[in-house]
Design an enzyme around this catalytic site. Sequence first.
Site, mmCIF file in Angstrom:
data_model
loop_
_atom_site.group_PDB
_atom_site.id
_atom_site.type_symbol
_atom_site.label_atom_id
_atom_site.label_comp_id
_atom_site.label_asym_id
_atom_site.label_seq_id
_atom_site.Cartn_x
_atom_site.Cartn_y
_atom_site.Cartn_z
ATOM 1 C CB VAL B 77 -11.249 3.456 -11.665
ATOM 2 C CG1 VAL B 77 -10.535 4.765 -11.390
ATOM 3 C CG2 VAL B 77 -10.940 2.430 -10.587
ATOM 4 C CB CYS B 78 -14.550 8.048 -12.963
ATOM 5 S SG CYS B 78 -14.684 9.434 -14.113
ATOM 6 C CB ILE B 79 -11.652 7.091 -17.934
ATOM 7 C CG1 ILE B 79 -10.348 7.315 -18.698
ATOM 8 C CG2 ILE B 79 -12.804 7.813 -18.625
ATOM 9 C CD1 ILE B 79 -10.227 6.527 -19.973
#
Lengths: 135, 130
Positions: B77-79
């Site tokens: 998941v992209c931070i």
Amino acid sequence: MSDVKKFLYVNRKAPYGTIYALESLEVVLIGAAFEQDVALAFLDDGVFQLTKGQNTEEIGMKNFSPTFRALGDYDVQKLYVERESLEERGLSEDDLIEVVYEDEDDDWAEKPAIRVISRAEMSDVMAEADVILSF
Amino acid sequence: MKIGVLVSEGPYTHEAADSAYKFVTAALAAGHEVPRVFFYHDGVNVATRLSVPPQDERHIQRNWTTLAKEHGVDLVVCIAAAQRRGILDENEAKRQGKDTDNLAEGFRISGLGQLIEMAIQTDRLVTFGD
């Protein structure tokens, strides 16, 4: 890491109204560190991302269009803009911001990174890419 | 073939996360490798463990968590996208002074570099989005 791949970031949405344009630019900036062959394509409403004189004060959003001008520093040298998309929206190349890069093969001469190309040429650009990230 | 997958729309509003799940399941069954799936834009919302859909509906997050467990698919998941939308793992929740975290099992939060790396290391990148 394997060989260098041709990355094409396809920008099809207006800069504001949805977050796609901003988050696409974030990928481009991070991706620049990976030393791949990077190009950006702007078509449909995506051409509005490069228009001059954006003022976002009243909508409470950050105007991120100046970041495109810094792309040259990230070694991003190719910003393809589709001519038909410009024309369909009453725009021309004169309405676009200037983005330059320094050409290391030509004594670091400053050259324009924005290249207005036809829809047919855009299809060739896409066909030649190894990786297409569409936003 | 090695296939990387990008999910860029949120669950339930959009079919992207369902189609991506079905695609990955089919690709694995056909003998392909899917080392990683990257969640970006509203796609990060797939990763909340607090989702409680009605009993007779598919549970999108749970489907992905099961897939990760059974096939070792790396769900990233992209931070930056996750922080905007309130998807936090335990460390990040602590760091931001929040009273809870909500990242589901099988997912991990990391940077956009993981997306680029996936695109470099796979034969195909398949995007599920709008």
